[in-house]
Design an enzyme around this catalytic site. Structure first.
Site, mmCIF file in Angstrom:
data_model
loop_
_atom_site.group_PDB
_atom_site.id
_atom_site.type_symbol
_atom_site.label_atom_id
_atom_site.label_comp_id
_atom_site.label_asym_id
_atom_site.label_seq_id
_atom_site.Cartn_x
_atom_site.Cartn_y
_atom_site.Cartn_z
ATOM 1 N N HIS A 1 1.015 -1.271 -0.321
ATOM 2 C CA HIS A 1 -0.336 0.129 0.065
ATOM 3 C C HIS A 1 0.880 1.001 -0.132
ATOM 4 O O HIS A 1 0.395 1.990 -0.297
ATOM 5 C CB HIS A 1 -0.888 -0.239 1.001
ATOM 6 C CG HIS A 1 -0.152 -0.099 2.879
ATOM 7 N ND1 HIS A 1 0.065 -1.331 3.304
ATOM 8 C CD2 HIS A 1 0.061 1.312 3.253
ATOM 9 C CE1 HIS A 1 0.635 -0.797 5.026
ATOM 10 N NE2 HIS A 1 0.655 1.173 4.479
ATOM 11 N N GLU B 1 7.039 4.049 13.848
ATOM 12 C CA GLU B 1 5.424 3.334 14.644
ATOM 13 C C GLU B 1 5.338 4.070 15.131
ATOM 14 O O GLU B 1 6.534 4.193 16.661
ATOM 15 C CB GLU B 1 5.045 2.416 14.565
ATOM 16 C CG GLU B 1 5.086 1.875 12.876
ATOM 17 C CD GLU B 1 4.409 -0.086 12.818
ATOM 18 O OE1 GLU B 1 3.945 0.190 13.207
ATOM 19 O OE2 GLU B 1 5.324 -1.302 12.168
ATOM 20 N N ASP C 1 8.974 -7.421 8.104
ATOM 21 C CA ASP C 1 7.475 -7.539 8.304
ATOM 22 C C ASP C 1 7.649 -5.380 7.695
ATOM 23 O O ASP C 1 6.814 -5.507 6.951
ATOM 24 C CB ASP C 1 6.666 -6.670 9.768
ATOM 25 C CG ASP C 1 5.891 -6.915 10.097
ATOM 26 O OD1 ASP C 1 4.956 -6.888 8.506
ATOM 27 O OD2 ASP C 1 5.193 -5.928 10.745
ATOM 28 N N HIS D 1 8.502 -2.207 2.837
ATOM 29 C CA HIS D 1 7.942 -0.483 2.600
ATOM 30 C C HIS D 1 9.293 0.118 2.330
ATOM 31 O O HIS D 1 9.313 0.807 1.075
ATOM 32 C CB HIS D 1 7.535 -0.226 4.113
ATOM 33 C CG HIS D 1 5.990 -0.799 3.938
ATOM 34 N ND1 HIS D 1 4.924 -1.277 3.102
ATOM 35 C CD2 HIS D 1 5.511 -1.374 5.092
ATOM 36 C CE1 HIS D 1 3.614 -1.831 3.520
ATOM 37 N NE2 HIS D 1 3.896 -1.211 4.480
#
Length: 513
Positions: A189, A227, A246, A251
């Protein structure tokens, strides 16, 4: 943008969090923007018991809570609501898949739809094999029944695409057993975010950047995805992956590829993805015995940050007390090609950090300081080009300027471009763009199979080094920028992270004339 062709959008895992937070609101926004064909419809597929009416209620609540535009447009919802259906079924059942196939045929007739299919796997990766196999078997059956060759069937998979090179190859082999690469859409995304897409425009549509976009003028590149929360209730799942698998493998690597890639021959999916693959294949391999010098792993300890308390990662629910899984990862990489020779790329990501940010910092070499060396106690700060992916999407160009006054004081100042204030509109959510592209068959912002494998080939070496290393993950306090080793990783090269320490602003550089 043209309206997408009509299709059935089949969401596997329709009762899950991703469908509620992202997919259903994105479908609504596409309908509101008149980009979703009025003959398209949605079929939720999940193991949870639910009726069509209950699914429609869930869909409305998801839109009210998570849609980009509020309040809900009742006319849009009125046209969309009757086109939401639900089927309780098992992911690996031949009979259930055949039953859903019959439902799709019936709904095609009801809505006069085209017979196109968009299968979205919003499910855990352990279900992929079953779903792909059953969809593939059904695909072969339908092709054998002389399906209209003008119709298309496409499959979207959420990350992770495997957990190492071997499993990624196995998943690709399974997909290619039933589907062509043109039918497979591997979604990250981040590639749907407006600022990420703007990276290519920034580089290749502005003459000022391309001549200086190389080792000759760029000192190094920093990529940070931070995060503010911990693993929460997902400790058992997270402990099987960790920050490197992850976040870095997908990303951060995608951001790095867009920064580092060569100009593509054209803006089509093949040309752009060809250049990204070249970047991954040009990354200098990190031998397992080099890992402790070039990569840092950390785990958050006990503390409180951002309104959340924790006893520490190893004390989270379902996390083994001796876990070595990293909640923070930082690495230094080199891309061994003509453009980037000797230019380090510093990547870092972690949980329980001070800010939720995703950004790329392109730091240019310091200017010749003959004019200021004699008067300034400190060096003039180098120029930064900061591409902020989230939050406050935009681009900042940091230059040096004189502070008003009698003496020559130099301070970094920013020339900012934010999407909200520049274009006076909210950028679309990433899933809106990616769903629309998938329906239109545009794979530019999706990840190709060889791209996944090339990225895993780099990550596997780091994982191997950590397995063989005698070093434990370094503990860091929640609300800080990670373990001490991450700071040392960049500072031993006489460089520094843009965000570090207590986050204080850059000092004014005072010069006495």
């Amino acid at each position: 943008m043209p309206t997408a062709p009509s299709c059935a959008i089949v969401i596997f895992g329709a009762s899950g969090d991703l469908a509620k937070r992202k997919l259903i609101p994105a479908i609504y926004e596409l309908a509101r923007e008149k980009l979703l064909d009025e003959k398209s419809y949605v079929v939720g597929y999940s193991r949870s018991p639910m009726s069509d009416e209950q699914f429609r209620k869930v869909a409305r609540e998801a839109i009210e809570k998570h849609a980009r535009t509020k309040p809900i447009d009742e006319q849009v919802w009125k046209s969309l609501e009757p086109r939401f259906y639900y089927t309780q079924a098992d992911y690996g059942s031949k009979e259930d898949h055949a039953r859903v196939g019959s439902t799709l045929g019936r709904l095609d007739e009801k809505f006069k739809s085209s017979g196109n299919r968009l299968f979205y796997l919003a499910t855990p990766p352990e279900t992929f094999d079953d779903i792909v196999t059953r969809l593939g078997e059904r695909e072969l059956v339908e092709k054998g029944q002389n399906r209209d060759p003008k119709t298309w069937h496409r499959i979207i998979l959420e990350k992770p695409f495997g957990r190492d090179l071997a499993s990624a190859k196995a998943l690709n082999d399974l997909l290619h057993k039933y589907f062509t690469e043109e039918q497979v859409f591997r979604i990250d995304h981040y590639l749907g975010k407006e600022t990420v897409q703007n990276l290519m425009v920034l580089r290749f549509a502005n003459a000022v950047f391309e001549p200086i976009w190389s080792y000759k003028y760029i000192d190094h590149v920093q990529i940070t995805v931070a995060e503010t929360l911990g693993v929460g209730t997902r400790g058992g799942y997270y402990d099987q992956s960790g920050a490197l698998r992850d976040m870095v493998q997908n990303h951060l690597f995608q951001l790095m590829a867009l920064v580092a890639m060569e100009p593509p021959a054209s803006l089509d999916a093949i040309s752009i993805r060809d250049e990204k693959v070249k970047v991954f294949k040009s990354i200098r391999p990190i031998r397992p015995d080099q890992v402790d010098a070039l990569a840092v792993r950390g785990q958050y300890g006990g503390g409180e940050a951002n309104g959340e308390k924790t006893a520490g990662y190893r004390k989270e629910k379902d996390v083994p007390p001796d876990s070595k899984t990293e909640t923070f990862a930082a690495t230094k990489m080199f891309i061994d090609n003509w453009r980037w020779s000797g230019t380090p790329f510093y990547l870092r990501t972690g949980k329980f950090l001070p800010e939720k940010i995703s950004e790329v910092v392109v730091r240019f070499r310091s200017p010749p300081l003959t004019l200021f060396q004699k008067q300034c106690e400190s060096p003039v700060y180098p120029n930064d080009l900061i591409i902020r992916v989230q939050p406050d999407e935009g681009i900042s160009w940091r230059l040096n300027g004189k502070v008003p006054g009698g003496s020559v004081n130099i301070k970094p100042v920013a020339l900012d471009m934010f999407y909200k204030t520049t274009f006076h509109k909210e950028p679309p959510e990433a899933y809106e763009r990616l769903l629309l592209d998938a329906m239109q068959g545009d794979q530019t912002l999706f990840i190709r199979g060889d791209e996944v494998e090339a990225a895993w080939a780099v990550i596997d070496r780091i994982e191997q080094g950590w397995r063989e290393s005698k070093k434990e993950p370094q503990e860091y306090k929640p609300g800080t920028w990670g373990p001490k080793g991450a700071t040392e990783l960049i500072e031993r090269d006489h460089r520094g992270w843009l965000h570090a320490g207590d986050g204080e602003a850059e000092p004014i550089i005072a010069c006495s004339l």
